[in-house]
Design a protein around this motif. Sequence first.
Motif, PDB file in Angstrom:
ATOM      1  N   ALA A 259       0.844  -1.206   0.000  1.00  0.00           N
ATOM      2  CA  ALA A 259       0.000   0.000   0.000  1.00  0.00           C
ATOM      3  C   ALA A 259       0.875   1.250   0.000  1.00  0.00           C
ATOM      4  N   ASN A 260       1.947   1.212   0.779  1.00  0.00           N
ATOM      5  CA  ASN A 260       2.884   2.342   0.807  1.00  0.00           C
ATOM      6  C   ASN A 260       3.493   2.564  -0.582  1.00  0.00           C
ATOM      7  N   PHE A 261       3.832   1.458  -1.234  1.00  0.00           N
ATOM      8  CA  PHE A 261       4.399   1.558  -2.585  1.00  0.00           C
ATOM      9  C   PHE A 261       3.391   2.202  -3.546  1.00  0.00           C
ATOM     10  N   MET A 262       2.150   1.737  -3.480  1.00  0.00           N
ATOM     11  CA  MET A 262       1.144   2.282  -4.404  1.00  0.00           C
ATOM     12  C   MET A 262       0.875   3.766  -4.127  1.00  0.00           C
ATOM     13  N   GLU A 263       1.004   4.168  -2.863  1.00  0.00           N
ATOM     14  CA  GLU A 263       0.880   5.610  -2.549  1.00  0.00           C
ATOM     15  C   GLU A 263       1.978   6.399  -3.269  1.00  0.00           C
ATOM     16  N   LYS A 264       3.170   5.799  -3.321  1.00  0.00           N
ATOM     17  CA  LYS A 264       4.288   6.481  -3.985  1.00  0.00           C
ATOM     18  C   LYS A 264       4.060   6.542  -5.508  1.00  0.00           C
ATOM     19  N   VAL A 265       3.442   5.502  -6.040  1.00  0.00           N
ATOM     20  CA  VAL A 265       3.117   5.511  -7.464  1.00  0.00           C
ATOM     21  C   VAL A 265       2.176   6.687  -7.764  1.00  0.00           C
ATOM     22  N   VAL A 266       1.165   6.853  -6.920  1.00  0.00           N
ATOM     23  CA  VAL A 266       0.224   7.969  -7.093  1.00  0.00           C
ATOM     24  C   VAL A 266       0.965   9.302  -6.973  1.00  0.00           C
ATOM     25  N   MET A 267       1.876   9.381  -5.997  1.00  0.00           N
ATOM     26  CA  MET A 267       2.649  10.618  -5.787  1.00  0.00           C
ATOM     27  C   MET A 267       3.487  10.947  -7.028  1.00  0.00           C
ATOM     28  N   ARG A 269       3.011   9.991 -10.131  1.00  0.00           N
ATOM     29  CA  ARG A 269       2.149  10.410 -11.251  1.00  0.00           C
ATOM     30  C   ARG A 269       1.708  11.858 -11.056  1.00  0.00           C
ATOM     31  N   ALA A 270       1.409  12.211  -9.814  1.00  0.00           N
ATOM     32  CA  ALA A 270       0.970  13.582  -9.537  1.00  0.00           C
ATOM     33  C   ALA A 270       2.069  14.595  -9.839  1.00  0.00           C
ATOM     34  N   HIS A 271       3.325  14.136  -9.775  1.00  0.00           N
ATOM     35  CA  HIS A 271       4.452  15.036 -10.066  1.00  0.00           C
ATOM     36  C   HIS A 271       4.899  14.952 -11.519  1.00  0.00           C
ATOM     37  N   GLY A 272       4.130  14.307 -12.346  1.00  0.00           N
ATOM     38  CA  GLY A 272       4.417  14.367 -13.777  1.00  0.00           C
ATOM     39  C   GLY A 272       5.105  13.166 -14.378  1.00  0.00           C
ATOM     40  N   ALA A 273       5.401  12.160 -13.567  1.00  0.00           N
ATOM     41  CA  ALA A 273       6.032  10.964 -14.134  1.00  0.00           C
ATOM     42  C   ALA A 273       4.968  10.031 -14.699  1.00  0.00           C
ATOM     43  N   GLN A 274       5.343   9.321 -15.740  1.00  0.00           N
ATOM     44  CA  GLN A 274       4.468   8.250 -16.236  1.00  0.00           C
ATOM     45  C   GLN A 274       4.872   6.976 -15.504  1.00  0.00           C
ATOM     46  N   VAL A 275       3.926   6.368 -14.827  1.00  0.00           N
ATOM     47  CA  VAL A 275       4.233   5.109 -14.126  1.00  0.00           C
ATOM     48  C   VAL A 275       3.236   4.057 -14.612  1.00  0.00           C
ATOM     49  N   ASP A 276       3.729   3.063 -15.304  1.00  0.00           N
ATOM     50  CA  ASP A 276       2.863   2.030 -15.874  1.00  0.00           C
ATOM     51  C   ASP A 276       3.034   0.708 -15.141  1.00  0.00           C
ATOM     52  N   GLU A 277       1.967  -0.047 -15.147  1.00  0.00           N
ATOM     53  CA  GLU A 277       2.047  -1.429 -14.654  1.00  0.00           C
ATOM     54  C   GLU A 277       2.391  -2.314 -15.844  1.00  0.00           C
ATOM     55  N   VAL A 278       3.394  -3.170 -15.689  1.00  0.00           N
ATOM     56  CA  VAL A 278       3.777  -4.088 -16.772  1.00  0.00           C
ATOM     57  C   VAL A 278       3.735  -5.518 -16.233  1.00  0.00           C
ATOM     58  N   SER A 279       3.772  -6.453 -17.151  1.00  0.00           N
ATOM     59  CA  SER A 279       3.681  -7.852 -16.755  1.00  0.00           C
ATOM     60  C   SER A 279       4.926  -8.620 -17.223  1.00  0.00           C
ATOM     61  N   VAL A 280       5.409  -9.490 -16.363  1.00  0.00           N
ATOM     62  CA  VAL A 280       6.567 -10.330 -16.690  1.00  0.00           C
ATOM     63  C   VAL A 280       6.181 -11.775 -16.396  1.00  0.00           C
ATOM     64  N   ILE A 382      10.629   0.216 -10.891  1.00  0.00           N
ATOM     65  CA  ILE A 382      10.591   0.490  -9.452  1.00  0.00           C
ATOM     66  C   ILE A 382       9.875  -0.641  -8.727  1.00  0.00           C
ATOM     67  N   GLN A 383      10.215  -0.812  -7.467  1.00  0.00           N
ATOM     68  CA  GLN A 383       9.564  -1.835  -6.644  1.00  0.00           C
ATOM     69  C   GLN A 383       9.791  -1.510  -5.165  1.00  0.00           C
ATOM     70  N   PRO A 384       8.958  -2.068  -4.290  1.00  0.00           N
ATOM     71  CA  PRO A 384       9.240  -1.925  -2.857  1.00  0.00           C
ATOM     72  C   PRO A 384      10.490  -2.746  -2.536  1.00  0.00           C
ATOM     73  N   ALA A 385      11.317  -2.239  -1.644  1.00  0.00           N
ATOM     74  CA  ALA A 385      12.564  -2.937  -1.301  1.00  0.00           C
ATOM     75  C   ALA A 385      12.523  -3.384   0.152  1.00  0.00           C
ATOM     76  N   GLY A 386      12.971  -4.615   0.379  1.00  0.00           N
ATOM     77  CA  GLY A 386      13.164  -5.074   1.747  1.00  0.00           C
ATOM     78  C   GLY A 386      11.907  -5.051   2.590  1.00  0.00           C
ATOM     79  N   THR A 387      10.850  -5.672   2.102  1.00  0.00           N
ATOM     80  CA  THR A 387       9.636  -5.724   2.920  1.00  0.00           C
ATOM     81  C   THR A 387       9.809  -6.713   4.072  1.00  0.00           C
TER      82      THR A 387
END
Lengths: 459, 99
Positions: A259-267, A269-280, A382-387
């Motif tokens: 949830a913390n990570f997804m908050e950062k994704v929203v942050m 995007r709000a600052h102008g970055a494109q953040v996409d979800e991709v699949s591997v 990007i990803q959450p680190a050391g959960t």
Amino acid sequence: MTYMTKSVEELHELLIKGETSPQELLDEAWRNSREIQERYNAFVTVTDKAEETEVTDHVLSGIPYGAEDLYSTKGVLTTGGFQALCDYIPFFSAGPADRLAETGAVLAGKTAVGESAAVRNPWDPERSAAGSACAVAAGAFPFALAVDTGDSIRRPAAYCGIVGYKPTYGMISRHGVIAGVSSMDHCGVFARSTADAAIVADAMKGLDIDDMTTWDSSDVHLRAALQGDFAGKKLCYVKELCDIRNYPDADETLKAHLANFMEKVVMLRAHGAQVDEVSVDRALLEAVSSIYLVISCAESTSNLTGINGLVFGPRGEGRSWAEQIKNHRTRGLDTSVKRKVIVGAYVLKDENQERYFKNAQRGRRLIVDAWKELFRAYDAVIQPAGTGATDAAVLEDAMLIGSFGGFPSITIPDGFVDGLPAALNITGNCYEDEKILDIAYGIESMMDYKGQIAKEVRK
Amino acid sequence: MNKFSTDLVDLFASEQMFDLTEEEKCIALADLEAMEQHMEKIDRIPGIKTAAPMTHCLDDFMLELREDEAVESTPIEDLLANADEVFDREIELPKVVNG
């Protein structure tokens, strides 16, 4: 006045103005290091002497630092974490330590090797930490050197609420650094800000005639590249790693980290970055730790053959050279090392190499190719680190991919979960260190975790 | 039938020139027995059979030949400084051939 909690650039300004001196800084670093050793067991050696240093225009002149005990340091005990090297005093310093000495930076202590249960985390002493990460987080000095083989800078940085940066493979010389897994060992740095990490890497990097994996990075200027403007940058995260729906048994801690990570994704995007979800392909992600195991055991086995007690380390007992080596290695290698060597010896046997070692190398290539495909469309993953989540192995293992590919990769603190640090990892394509650090710098500037010092939340 | 045993572990340890305690042998045996599970995960990667093994991180890495110039070598005294048993300017070892 407390100095060691300040940044490198702040300390340089104070030194230039004459408001403090290199000796005063070193005295405080020594004092803090001894206290941290007493409390958290982060050090192998706290030095007790240093050559007098002049303050120069170089931002690192007169700044104390620590180095993981894998770095050879002239005249200072260097054990590499091995009992077998318990009395080894190198006659030369590792390339990166030499380069720092040229800037006027001062070695204040040698820290415990790797993430170890023996080293306590300064946020929560019931948890483990890496020596260099602990020392920097607890305020011994502004930065410390370490080696990242799998993720052993970027993950401990996450646990300790600081920055951990591993540059592109070969950007910093490993000459004089005790080898572990040669195709993945990277010299790097723990610091409390991206700017400090960039300054230190700038000072250490470059071609080294004694390390044939180094490359010419003279046109790379990490600190100067930090502008923090990442509007228009294209980032992605991997759904199979970061989506909570992948973890049906997730505990509350993992849920909070994601949830913390997804908050950062929203942050972002709000600052102008494109953040996409991709699949591997999940098959790739599920094989990461197995690939690492095979390759790391094989290469460690090869590198450890040099530990024999004849040239350095206490001589083993025995009537023949073979008995002496066997006695030395039996006493000097601990169980975890012997386990690696047994597996390594097995996968390297002529009849097994194709099935085990070469297949692991093939898997490594396919995973790296998948990440390079992402880098064709995106500036960084990007990803959450050391959960620390045991029920999210693929997520915990994913930073190993940065080592597989030799990619520049940095972890920065990005919040708290259960009162303990949470972190974000940013990884980019080889040679794009300037871009990756600039993205990290920009993200760091949006949050309030830069320069934080560990505060025990559980006593 | 299990292809691993503590005798095999012992053999590997002996080849690698160290001894193991009974506890260490059991741990190493379990590690070896887990290898097939690891390989099954690797085998599931699409394309694994045809990919070229990756041995170096940097695909474009080029080694450049150094100039063939003599450089100062490390003094022998420095090289011997950490050896426990030294005779004259050489590392001393137990005699290999009798007589």
